[in-house]
Enzyme design. Structure first.
Site, mmCIF file in Angstrom:
data_model
loop_
_atom_site.group_PDB
_atom_site.id
_atom_site.type_symbol
_atom_site.label_atom_id
_atom_site.label_comp_id
_atom_site.label_asym_id
_atom_site.label_seq_id
_atom_site.Cartn_x
_atom_site.Cartn_y
_atom_site.Cartn_z
ATOM 1 N N CYS A 208 -20.017 -1.765 -16.837
ATOM 2 C CA CYS A 208 -19.989 -1.609 -15.333
ATOM 3 C C CYS A 208 -21.107 -2.190 -14.806
ATOM 4 O O CYS A 208 -22.394 -2.274 -15.016
ATOM 5 C CB CYS A 208 -20.017 -0.219 -15.020
ATOM 6 N N GLU B 286 0.831 -1.252 -0.071
ATOM 7 C CA GLU B 286 -0.061 -0.155 -0.004
ATOM 8 C C GLU B 286 0.792 1.336 0.007
ATOM 9 O O GLU B 286 0.493 2.300 -0.729
ATOM 10 C CB GLU B 286 -0.975 0.178 1.198
ATOM 11 N N CYS C 270 -14.354 2.281 -14.478
ATOM 12 C CA CYS C 270 -14.848 3.390 -14.040
ATOM 13 C C CYS C 270 -13.540 4.351 -14.165
ATOM 14 O O CYS C 270 -13.334 4.867 -13.159
ATOM 15 C CB CYS C 270 -15.432 3.531 -12.602
ATOM 16 N N ASP D 282 -9.461 6.427 -1.773
ATOM 17 C CA ASP D 282 -8.282 6.629 -2.553
ATOM 18 C C ASP D 282 -8.925 7.398 -3.784
ATOM 19 O O ASP D 282 -10.068 7.650 -3.968
ATOM 20 C CB ASP D 282 -7.466 5.391 -2.954
ATOM 21 N N TYR E 31 -5.688 7.180 4.072
ATOM 22 C CA TYR E 31 -6.219 6.156 2.939
ATOM 23 C C TYR E 31 -5.320 4.959 3.454
ATOM 24 O O TYR E 31 -5.983 3.861 3.599
ATOM 25 C CB TYR E 31 -5.796 6.466 1.462
#
Length: 331
Positions: free
Chosen positions: A196, A40, A186, A139, A121
């Site tokens: 989607c 991360e 997206c 995020d 985040y």
DNA sequence: GATACGTGGAA
DNA sequence: TTTCCAAGTAT
């Protein structure tokens, strides 16, 4: 209605699992904190394609947080070289040592948030993915997906909407579901709305202008700056130095040189290398000098890859070596 | 809230 | 070539 949309996205993600290549498939529960933390941090403002090989090399070299915490700073910084945003590497070192000193990872978002390099985040992502907490990691992907589903152009409204939408008990998988959707369907530009799973629930899609959600950020001009880099050579070695511990490229290996300026210095460079930073463009003029300037070391050209050079200096050195060859051929 | 902070790939 | 943008954080 929106709860059903969340459920649909979660199922879609679990069926079309395309999580990060190294991460356990969705539905497998909590993931190893060390790996979640390291990946991360690496993924902050950095693409999966860039991170993947670097992450794998890191965990092969330092398989546990204890081994990482025990490694010398220069080795970790060198392993990070080329990944950018070097404050992350400096914080990574401090964070690893703080975690080992306290006897292991904290498991709550609030405690994670106190560690160096872990912001809103990342603390939420680790809490959700590694510890199963109902945290909401927002995020840029989550921001975009939520902004579009709820038709929010104003980014400041998105965080609250995400918190209200987030399913209880599935925070980690849902975060990764949103991020995968944001990365593949997206997208910021040319979203693939027909593919989607949320299309029927999406306000922005209904309006026909998904790209306007969230509202595009204003862009600003990138100034142009100039720098000098001293090129001292000896046999098959070049003189390198280490930059100051903080600021741009802080703590990284480099060619020595004075501070950069807004005016092009009067010099007859061996090579000029142009490099784009986030907030300015730099022309680095590599200038031959007879003797080393300042503290540093002779770096064998054969071992340049081990020097841990950030991309700016790696490319500038390549340009200088190329120029040397050209001059030799011309002579 | 605005700015500093890297790099590489895509359009 | 230029611009945008990526699983953001610190100050």
């Amino acid at each position: 209605m929106h709860a059903k949309a969340a459920s649909r996205l979660l199922h879609h993600y679990r069926e079309h699992a395309r999580a990060l290549p190294w991460r356990a498939p969705p539905g497998s529960g909590r993931q190893e904190p060390y790996r979640v933390w390291l990946s991360e941090v690496m993924l902050q403002q950095t693409t999966v394609a860039t991170v993947t090989p670097r992450f794998l090399r890191f965990i092969e070299r330092w398989p546990t947080i204890e081994t990482l915490a025990a490694a010398p700073d220069e080795q970790i910084l060198a392993e990070w070289a080329g990944l950018g945003y070097y404050a992350r590497a400096r914080n990574l070192i401090a964070c690893a040592r703080a975690i080992v000193a306290r006897g292991g990872f904290p498991s709550s978002e609030a405690e994670l948030r106190k560690l160096p390099g872990l912001g809103a985040y990342t603390a939420a992502a680790i809490a959700a993915i590694a510890f199963g907490e109902d945290a909401v990691p927002v995020d840029t992907n989550v921001e975009r997906v939520v902004a579009r589903v709820f038709g929010l152009a104003d980014r400041t409204e998105v965080r609250a909407a995400a918190g209200a939408w987030w399913p209880v008990g599935d925070a980690g998988d849902f975060a990764q579901a949103c991020m995968d959707l944001g990365a593949t369907v997206c997208r910021p530009k040319a979203p693939a709305c027909p593919y989607c799973p949320l299309r029927a629930d999406c306000r922005a899609a209904a309006l026909g202008t998904p790209e306007l959600f969230p509202a595009p950020k204003a862009r600003k001009v990138r100034p142009h700056r100039f720098g000098l880099a001293w090129w001292a050579r000896r046999d098959d070695e070049v003189w390198l130095t280490r930059r100051p511990a903080t600021g741009l490229l802080g703590g990284m290996a480099a060619l020595p040189g004075p501070e950069w300026s807004d005016e092009r210095p009067a010099a007859n460079p061996l090579a000029v290398h142009r490099h784009g930073f986030t907030h300015f463009t730099l022309d680095l003029l590599v200038v031959r000098v007879a003797e080393p300037i300042g503290d540093g070391w002779w770096q064998p050209l054969a071992d340049l890859a081990d020097a841990g050079l950030p991309t700016l200096y790696r490319r500038a050195i390549e340009a200088a070596l190329h120029a040397e060859r050209e001059r030799r051929l011309a002579a």
